[in-house]
Design a protein around this motif. Structure first.
Motif, PDB file in Angstrom:
ATOM      1  N   LEU A   1      -8.889   0.827  -6.673  1.00  0.00           N
ATOM      2  CA  LEU A   1      -7.875   0.068  -5.934  1.00  0.00           C
ATOM      3  C   LEU A   1      -7.372   0.912  -4.769  1.00  0.00           C
ATOM      4  CD1 LEU A   1      -4.459  -0.083  -5.765  1.00  0.00           C
ATOM      5  CD2 LEU A   1      -5.803  -2.129  -5.414  1.00  0.00           C
ATOM      6  N   ARG A   2      -7.118   2.180  -5.058  1.00  0.00           N
ATOM      7  CA  ARG A   2      -6.617   3.089  -4.027  1.00  0.00           C
ATOM      8  C   ARG A   2      -7.642   3.224  -2.900  1.00  0.00           C
ATOM      9  NH1 ARG A   2      -2.443   4.723  -1.465  1.00  0.00           N
ATOM     10  NH2 ARG A   2      -2.299   6.912  -0.955  1.00  0.00           N
ATOM     11  N   ASP A   3      -8.905   3.347  -3.262  1.00  0.00           N
ATOM     12  CA  ASP A   3      -9.965   3.461  -2.251  1.00  0.00           C
ATOM     13  C   ASP A   3      -9.966   2.242  -1.328  1.00  0.00           C
ATOM     14  OD1 ASP A   3     -10.732   5.819  -3.395  1.00  0.00           O
ATOM     15  OD2 ASP A   3     -12.534   5.030  -4.367  1.00  0.00           O
ATOM     16  N   CYS A   4      -9.839   1.073  -1.933  1.00  0.00           N
ATOM     17  CA  CYS A   4      -9.867  -0.147  -1.119  1.00  0.00           C
ATOM     18  C   CYS A   4      -8.657  -0.187  -0.189  1.00  0.00           C
ATOM     19  CB  CYS A   4      -9.900  -1.392  -2.008  1.00  0.00           C
ATOM     20  SG  CYS A   4     -11.482  -1.625  -2.804  1.00  0.00           S
ATOM     21  N   TYR A   5      -7.494   0.187  -0.728  1.00  0.00           N
ATOM     22  CA  TYR A   5      -6.305   0.166   0.126  1.00  0.00           C
ATOM     23  C   TYR A   5      -6.469   1.152   1.282  1.00  0.00           C
ATOM     24  CZ  TYR A   5      -1.544   0.503   1.815  1.00  0.00           C
ATOM     25  OH  TYR A   5      -0.453   0.510   2.640  1.00  0.00           O
ATOM     26  N   LEU A   6      -6.940   2.349   0.963  1.00  0.00           N
ATOM     27  CA  LEU A   6      -7.078   3.354   2.024  1.00  0.00           C
ATOM     28  C   LEU A   6      -8.161   2.953   3.026  1.00  0.00           C
ATOM     29  CD1 LEU A   6      -6.576   6.661  -0.001  1.00  0.00           C
ATOM     30  CD2 LEU A   6      -4.972   5.556   1.573  1.00  0.00           C
ATOM     31  N   ALA A   7      -9.171   2.216   2.552  1.00  0.00           N
ATOM     32  CA  ALA A   7     -10.171   1.696   3.496  1.00  0.00           C
ATOM     33  C   ALA A   7      -9.501   0.728   4.466  1.00  0.00           C
ATOM     34  CB  ALA A   7     -11.299   0.996   2.737  1.00  0.00           C
ATOM     35  N   ALA A   8      -8.588  -0.065   3.946  1.00  0.00           N
ATOM     36  CA  ALA A   8      -7.851  -0.993   4.823  1.00  0.00           C
ATOM     37  C   ALA A   8      -6.975  -0.213   5.792  1.00  0.00           C
ATOM     38  CB  ALA A   8      -7.011  -1.946   3.980  1.00  0.00           C
ATOM     39  N   VAL A   9      -6.330   0.844   5.295  1.00  0.00           N
ATOM     40  CA  VAL A   9      -5.454   1.651   6.169  1.00  0.00           C
ATOM     41  C   VAL A   9      -6.262   2.250   7.315  1.00  0.00           C
ATOM     42  CG1 VAL A   9      -4.076   3.765   6.280  1.00  0.00           C
ATOM     43  CG2 VAL A   9      -3.751   2.159   4.390  1.00  0.00           C
ATOM     44  N   THR A  10      -7.425   2.783   6.978  1.00  0.00           N
ATOM     45  CA  THR A  10      -8.259   3.400   8.003  1.00  0.00           C
ATOM     46  C   THR A  10      -8.569   2.418   9.129  1.00  0.00           C
ATOM     47  OG1 THR A  10      -9.254   4.735   6.282  1.00  0.00           O
ATOM     48  CG2 THR A  10     -10.432   4.657   8.362  1.00  0.00           C
ATOM     49  N   GLN A  11      -8.720   1.157   8.763  1.00  0.00           N
ATOM     50  CA  GLN A  11      -9.062   0.147   9.759  1.00  0.00           C
ATOM     51  C   GLN A  11      -7.844  -0.589  10.302  1.00  0.00           C
ATOM     52  OE1 GLN A  11     -12.629  -2.181   8.193  1.00  0.00           O
ATOM     53  NE2 GLN A  11     -12.048  -0.951   6.437  1.00  0.00           N
ATOM     54  N   GLY A  12      -6.656  -0.189   9.827  1.00  0.00           N
ATOM     55  CA  GLY A  12      -5.453  -0.898  10.265  1.00  0.00           C
ATOM     56  C   GLY A  12      -5.421  -2.330   9.766  1.00  0.00           C
ATOM     57  N   ARG A  13      -6.046  -2.587   8.630  1.00  0.00           N
ATOM     58  CA  ARG A  13      -6.108  -3.956   8.130  1.00  0.00           C
ATOM     59  C   ARG A  13      -5.392  -4.128   6.802  1.00  0.00           C
ATOM     60  NH1 ARG A  13     -10.122  -7.056  10.632  1.00  0.00           N
ATOM     61  NH2 ARG A  13     -11.544  -5.916  11.971  1.00  0.00           N
ATOM     62  N   GLN A  14      -4.475  -3.208   6.493  1.00  0.00           N
ATOM     63  CA  GLN A  14      -3.807  -3.327   5.199  1.00  0.00           C
ATOM     64  C   GLN A  14      -3.000  -4.629   5.129  1.00  0.00           C
ATOM     65  OE1 GLN A  14      -3.373  -0.943   7.549  1.00  0.00           O
ATOM     66  NE2 GLN A  14      -1.686   0.409   7.000  1.00  0.00           N
ATOM     67  N   GLY A  15      -3.111  -5.262   3.984  1.00  0.00           N
ATOM     68  CA  GLY A  15      -2.358  -6.498   3.778  1.00  0.00           C
ATOM     69  C   GLY A  15      -3.082  -7.746   4.231  1.00  0.00           C
ATOM     70  N   GLN A  16      -4.164  -7.609   4.998  1.00  0.00           N
ATOM     71  CA  GLN A  16      -4.790  -8.829   5.527  1.00  0.00           C
ATOM     72  C   GLN A  16      -5.538  -9.596   4.443  1.00  0.00           C
ATOM     73  OE1 GLN A  16      -6.913  -7.864   9.143  1.00  0.00           O
ATOM     74  NE2 GLN A  16      -5.136  -6.795   9.962  1.00  0.00           N
ATOM     75  N   ILE A  17      -6.209  -8.863   3.567  1.00  0.00           N
ATOM     76  CA  ILE A  17      -6.705  -9.499   2.340  1.00  0.00           C
ATOM     77  C   ILE A  17      -5.892  -8.890   1.202  1.00  0.00           C
ATOM     78  CG2 ILE A  17      -8.621  -9.785   0.742  1.00  0.00           C
ATOM     79  CD1 ILE A  17     -10.519  -9.847   2.995  1.00  0.00           C
ATOM     80  N   PRO A  18      -4.985  -9.658   0.610  1.00  0.00           N
ATOM     81  CA  PRO A  18      -4.163  -9.089  -0.460  1.00  0.00           C
ATOM     82  C   PRO A  18      -5.036  -8.524  -1.580  1.00  0.00           C
ATOM     83  CG  PRO A  18      -3.289 -11.204   0.245  1.00  0.00           C
ATOM     84  CD  PRO A  18      -4.614 -11.038   0.944  1.00  0.00           C
ATOM     85  N   LEU A  19      -4.634  -7.359  -2.070  1.00  0.00           N
ATOM     86  CA  LEU A  19      -5.368  -6.703  -3.150  1.00  0.00           C
ATOM     87  C   LEU A  19      -4.653  -6.975  -4.476  1.00  0.00           C
ATOM     88  CD1 LEU A  19      -6.047  -3.259  -1.437  1.00  0.00           C
ATOM     89  CD2 LEU A  19      -7.803  -4.816  -2.305  1.00  0.00           C
ATOM     90  N   TRP A  20      -5.393  -7.496  -5.420  1.00  0.00           N
ATOM     91  CA  TRP A  20      -4.847  -7.737  -6.760  1.00  0.00           C
ATOM     92  C   TRP A  20      -5.695  -6.944  -7.748  1.00  0.00           C
ATOM     93  CZ3 TRP A  20      -0.653 -11.025  -7.941  1.00  0.00           C
ATOM     94  CH2 TRP A  20      -0.115 -11.713  -6.838  1.00  0.00           C
ATOM     95  N   ALA A  21      -5.039  -6.215  -8.615  1.00  0.00           N
ATOM     96  CA  ALA A  21      -5.775  -5.296  -9.484  1.00  0.00           C
ATOM     97  C   ALA A  21      -5.550  -5.624 -10.960  1.00  0.00           C
ATOM     98  CB  ALA A  21      -5.339  -3.866  -9.200  1.00  0.00           C
ATOM     99  N   ALA A  22      -6.553  -5.329 -11.759  1.00  0.00           N
ATOM    100  CA  ALA A  22      -6.426  -5.520 -13.211  1.00  0.00           C
ATOM    101  C   ALA A  22      -7.387  -4.583 -13.926  1.00  0.00           C
ATOM    102  CB  ALA A  22      -6.736  -6.968 -13.575  1.00  0.00           C
ATOM    103  N   GLY A  23      -7.274  -4.563 -15.224  1.00  0.00           N
ATOM    104  CA  GLY A  23      -8.185  -3.746 -16.024  1.00  0.00           C
ATOM    105  C   GLY A  23      -7.415  -2.748 -16.864  1.00  0.00           C
ATOM    106  N   GLY A  24      -6.893  -3.217 -17.969  1.00  0.00           N
ATOM    107  CA  GLY A  24      -6.183  -2.318 -18.861  1.00  0.00           C
ATOM    108  C   GLY A  24      -4.741  -2.077 -18.470  1.00  0.00           C
ATOM    109  N   LEU A  25      -4.242  -2.840 -17.489  1.00  0.00           N
ATOM    110  CA  LEU A  25      -2.840  -2.666 -17.113  1.00  0.00           C
ATOM    111  C   LEU A  25      -1.953  -3.252 -18.210  1.00  0.00           C
ATOM    112  CD1 LEU A  25      -3.092  -3.582 -13.323  1.00  0.00           C
ATOM    113  CD2 LEU A  25      -3.347  -1.370 -14.438  1.00  0.00           C
ATOM    114  N   GLY A  26      -0.895  -2.558 -18.517  1.00  0.00           N
ATOM    115  CA  GLY A  26      -0.025  -3.025 -19.594  1.00  0.00           C
ATOM    116  C   GLY A  26      -0.592  -2.703 -20.968  1.00  0.00           C
ATOM    117  N   LYS A  27      -1.577  -1.845 -20.992  1.00  0.00           N
ATOM    118  CA  LYS A  27      -2.255  -1.540 -22.256  1.00  0.00           C
ATOM    119  C   LYS A  27      -1.293  -0.912 -23.268  1.00  0.00           C
ATOM    120  CE  LYS A  27      -6.463   0.837 -23.677  1.00  0.00           C
ATOM    121  NZ  LYS A  27      -7.578   1.655 -23.190  1.00  0.00           N
ATOM    122  N   THR A  28      -0.338  -0.158 -22.743  1.00  0.00           N
ATOM    123  CA  THR A  28       0.624   0.454 -23.658  1.00  0.00           C
ATOM    124  C   THR A  28       1.788  -0.484 -23.947  1.00  0.00           C
ATOM    125  OG1 THR A  28       1.760   1.429 -21.777  1.00  0.00           O
ATOM    126  CG2 THR A  28       0.118   2.792 -22.879  1.00  0.00           C
TER     127      THR A  28
END
Lengths: 368, 547
Positions: free
Chosen positions: B402-429
């Motif tokens: 997720l971080r890689d994708c966000y930073l890829a957007a930052v590098t291109q100045g495109r953060q937020g243009q395609i909203p990033l939604w993440a999952a996979g074991g969140l809330g596991k605890t």
């Protein structure tokens, strides 16, 4: 803690007035620096309003580097002024060898150029100067713009005033708009570029507060415009957003407030212009600010304004008399310079308004 | 004879052993009746008792037939450790115990000649979770005051839909200095930053699905939380498609296209637009393995909703008609955008992978501005059914990706243009607010969660191999089954109540996390608010290391 102030007057005023405005607030700031931007210049600069003036602090080598660059591009110097310094022992100032205020005529091939072209040239030139002066700290190019002068230094504002002989008013070094701030950037490294007010292509901004969305703003602004550099202070973000919204996007000033402190979604839904406001909130989400802030801004047409963060966590007050309007972090500063005004007309802006002072000194309160 | 006995399945070969105390048992039969796996059965044992009645030892033997409970010794009906027997036993006479010496992975393959399938999630145990080595460590104080979680107002919403770069906004000022809109913009819905993840009718019992849908409606209509639920691939009841509650649903299409015949047919009768469309390309818990609904779970109503016969329903791991990322943009996105007349945002869900950034870059650079969300699903999420080898040995953790994708957007100045939604074991605890908040500060706009919702409903499965039998259709909690007797164990209203309460608690907790960093809106990408106690995590995610 920063304290900020701004004075806009029908008459040309001397920086001593700005020093007085700030001096009475000295318990609030930490006396670590003084910075001011003067616009709509009078005195010796009045005849050169249409030509760019370079404001720079530098070493002897720095002067040469800068002049070589400027000459190479084709700028011709038409006026030069250096403040007479009063280097008495014991002053708390971290002075540079030279303070340069030079006015130039445009290169021959730009004399008939469009205004926009000239403005881009001035920015490119300043960026070039900054880059060339940076390696050995040979100098600091603060502004290169018509009718604008910037002076910044590290030290006690009172002593800085003494050093530059700014405590005694005269009619040679004046302006109709002066913005000032009395603190170096103590959050991060102490560098001259970190002191606001900041200036970019006719836009000036200074702020009292902390921008907790600094990283978001910075990461986004870096890619928006070549002039959005430095980021030595979290307050630079306010200037860059102002420049972007007003100049790059061409939106009216009141949308600046919608960008930096968007209305809550529930409020947007109630508005007729919800489509635009939502679009702004979406596309400019990374320019939203957070944390406690008061911003003072100036547009190229010398319109002055102030607005606050969305929770009004920083104070600011606007006071006026017939000829002068002052904005200040604390009212004691305005009491100092406008003691006879009707204080009942003072404005303490709320979190959802922008107080705008037009060039003819009309004070308007815009509700977001 | 001896050789044959050696290879017989015994309780010691199985992952769980039943501990049974005959002396406490009242023979009520509750445990046997409740065991959906038929892993225990009544049996009669022959007992020999030696006794002496006189003054001197004069041993006599008596034989009796005693009814007892015994464990089934079969790789088909084996104990999953769900503990339902223990739950219903009035006398604490029976319970499952984990068998450390299990030979289950070997004997199941030997005897079955087939890959092992199960439900549940990836069992990434044994190391500290990345998110647990991260703290919200940038505390506002002094000149930058923290906020008051009770008193201040907060804007806890996230975008679903394609967001235009500022310079592409079709706004221009009119004579009154007001911006007016000159053209259409892509649809964007602002929703709660936690989406209830895509679990289909079919994977879930109709009562579970109903409970989740009720909770979503209640959260929206009574609690003011605009929570959205993704249908999963498996269709939606027609009654819901034609109701006003459709606006809370994100309709999913995956490679099986299950249920879309009905959805398409219902379009003229829809009174509300759905909240969005989610095109599922892959999922994180079993990447490369398609959906798997075994015939046992394809009950009559599932056949009706999906328009299929009673058979194993496999969603291929790929959309067979898609050749490339560009094609997915052009073909699927355009067709769904146009199907709903460009009023409904369309997003894509992919499995986190070493190649996620490339996929994201392709989408974020698409010139049509129509991809309305990038749902990135990491390992450690849950699944209704999958091959165990996929669950255990494929996948990619979500946090760094997720971080890689966000930073890829930052590098291109495109953060937020395609909203990033993440999952996979969140809330596991059990603490989704903290996990979600950290993901948001790392660059996610929001998160989606599935497995945790099941646990709110009463799922007793865990990451140490307990139960994980969602694939069998024999869910002892009535959550992932279509057996009427089992489904009726679940009270949909109780499910809804639990989910609503969890979301209300989570909403409070979000504010408790926003307040100390002094933010009143979601700190998307505010990685400066985070610190990591693990050096490698700090380096990898580009956040401050603390010790």
């Amino acid at each position: 803690m920063c304290r900020i102030g701004a004075i806009k007057s029908r008459n040309y005023i001397h920086p001593s007035m700005a020093l007085q405005l700030m001096q009475s607030q000295q318990k609030g700031h930490d006396n670590s620096g003084f910075a001011m931007v003067m616009q709509n210049l009078g005195g010796i600069f009045e005849p050169y309003k249409h030509l760019p003036t370079l404001s720079m602090a530098c070493t002897d080598a720095g002067i040469k580097i800068a002049e070589d660059i400027l000459h190479e591009i084709g700028f011709h110097r038409v006026m030069q002024w250096a403040p007479e310094v009063n280097d008495v022992p014991g002053l708390d100032i971290n002075a540079m060898p030279n303070y340069v205020f030079e006015t130039f005529d445009y290169p021959r091939n730009f004399r008939n150029a469009e205004q926009k072209e000239k403005e881009e040239l001035l920015l490119d030139t300043r960026l070039k100067l900054r880059a060339a002066l940076e390696p050995n700290e040979e100098g600091f190019a603060y502004s290169f713009w018509p009718d604008v002068i910037t002076l910044k230094e590290i030290g006690d504002p009172r002593d800085i005033g003494t050093y530059f002989n700014l405590w005694t008013a005269n009619d040679r070094f004046t302006a109709k708009v002066i913005t000032a701030q009395c603190r170096q950037n103590t959050n991060y490294d102490i560098v001259r570029y970190a002191a606001h007010p900041f200036h970019l292509q006719g836009y000036t901004a200074l702020a009292n507060g902390e921008n907790t969305f600094y990283l978001k703003n910075k990461e986004y602004q870096q890619g928006l415009h070549r002039g959005y550099i430095g980021f030595e202070s979290d307050s630079q973000c306010f200037l860059y957003t102002l420049h972007y919204v007003h100049r790059e996007l061409g939106w009216p000033l009141h949308y600046y407030k919608h960008v930096v402190t968007p209305l809550p979604f529930d409020d947007i839904e109630q508005r007729e212009d919800q489509k635009q406001l939502l679009g702004i909130r979406q596309s400019l989400a990374h320019l939203e600010i957070n944390g406690p802030n008061t911003i003072i801004g100036l547009l190229p047409d010398n319109t002055m304004f102030t607005c606050c963060d969305a929770k009004k966590l920083r104070p600011v007050v606007v006071g006026r008399d017939e000829d002068t309007v002052a904005i200040s972090s604390e009212v004691c500063g305005i009491n100092e310079i406008l003691p006879d005004r009707d204080w009942e007309t003072d404005i303490y802006p709320n979190e959802r308004e922008v107080v705008v002072i037009s060039d003819d000194l009309e004070v308007q309160r815009w509700k977001q | 004879m001896e050789t044959m006995r050696l290879n017989d399945v015994t309780a010691n070969d199985l992952p769980w052993k039943i501990k049974y105390d005959a002396s406490r048992c009242t023979m009520c039969g509750s445990c046997v009746a409740t065991c959906s796996f038929r892993a225990i059965l009544p049996k009669v044992e022959r007992r020999r008792m030696v006794f002496s009645e006189g003054n001197f030892p004069e041993p006599k033997a008596r034989f009796s037939a005693v009814p007892v409970i015994r464990q089934a010794k079969s790789i088909r009906n084996y104990c999953r450790g769900c503990g339902m027997c223990e739950k219903v036993c009035p006398n604490d006479a029976i319970k499952p115990e984990r068998n450390q010496d299990t030979r289950h992975p070997v004997i199941t393959r030997c005897l079955g000649g087939d890959s092992i399938k199960r439900g549940g999630r990836k069992n990434l145990e044994g190391s500290t979770r990345t998110l647990d080595s991260i703290r919200v460590g940038r505390i506002s104080q002094m000149t930058d005051p923290s906020l008051d979680a009770q008193r201040h107002t907060f804007d806890l919403l996230a975008p679903f839909g394609r967001i235009l770069p500022p310079k592409k906004l079709p706004f221009s000022p009119d004579v009154d200095q007001q911006l007016v809109t000159n053209a259409l913009t892509p649809p964007v819905n602002w929703i709660y930053p936690v989406i209830i993840g895509d679990m289909s009718i079919g994977a879930l019992s109709w009562r579970m699905w109903e409970g989740v849908a009720m909770a979503v409606a209640y959260l929206n209509e009574e609690c003011g939380l605009p929570v959205r639920m993704c249908s999963g691939e498996g269709g939606v009841p027609v009654r819901l498609l034609k109701s006003k509650y459709l606006k809370y649903m994100i309709l999913q299409i995956a490679s099986g296209h299950f249920g879309w015949n009905r959805i398409a047919n219902a379009m003229p009768h829809m009174v509300e637009d759905p909240a969005g469309i989610l095109i599922k390309i892959g999922q994180g818990a079993k990447p490369g393995d398609g959906g798997l609904l075994q015939a046992g779970k394809v009950a009559e109503h599932i056949q009706a909703i999906r328009g299929v016969p009673k058979a194993d329903l496999l969603s291929p791991p790929n959309h067979q008609g898609l050749y490339s990322i560009e094609e997915s943009v052009q073909k699927m996105f355009l067709s769904f955008n146009s199907a709903f007349k460009f009023r409904v945002p369309v997003a894509i869900k992919v499995a986190a992978s070493a190649t996620s950034v490339s996929v994201f870059n392709n989408l974020v650079r698409d010139p049509y501005n129509i991809v309305g969300g990038f749902f990135l699903d990491g390992i450690d999420g849950g699944t209704g059914a999958a091959h165990e080898v996929s669950l255990d040995h494929t996948g990619h953790p979500i946090v760094s990706k997720l971080r890689d994708c966000y930073l890829a957007a930052v590098t291109q100045g495109r953060q937020g243009q395609i909203p990033l939604w993440a999952a996979g074991g969140l809330g596991k605890t059990g603490d989704l607010a903290a996990d979600a908040f950290k993901m948001i500060a790392l660059g996610a706009n929001g998160v989606f969660t599935g497995k945790l919702i099941l646990q709110m409903a009463g799922c007793i499965g865990n990451d140490m191999g307990r139960c994980n039998a969602c694939n069998t259709g024999l869910c002892p909690a009535g959550i992932t089954t279509q057996e009427p007797q089992l489904a009726h164990r679940l009270d949909p209203e109780k499910v809804a109540q639990n989910i609503v309460n969890y979301f209300l608690a989570m909403d409070q907790e979000f504010k408790k996390l926003l307040a100390p960093i002094g933010n009143s809106s979601l700190p998307v990408g505010r990685s400066d608010a985070l610190v990591a106690t693990d050096h490698a995590v700090a380096d990898r995610l580009q956040i401050q290391h603390v010790c």
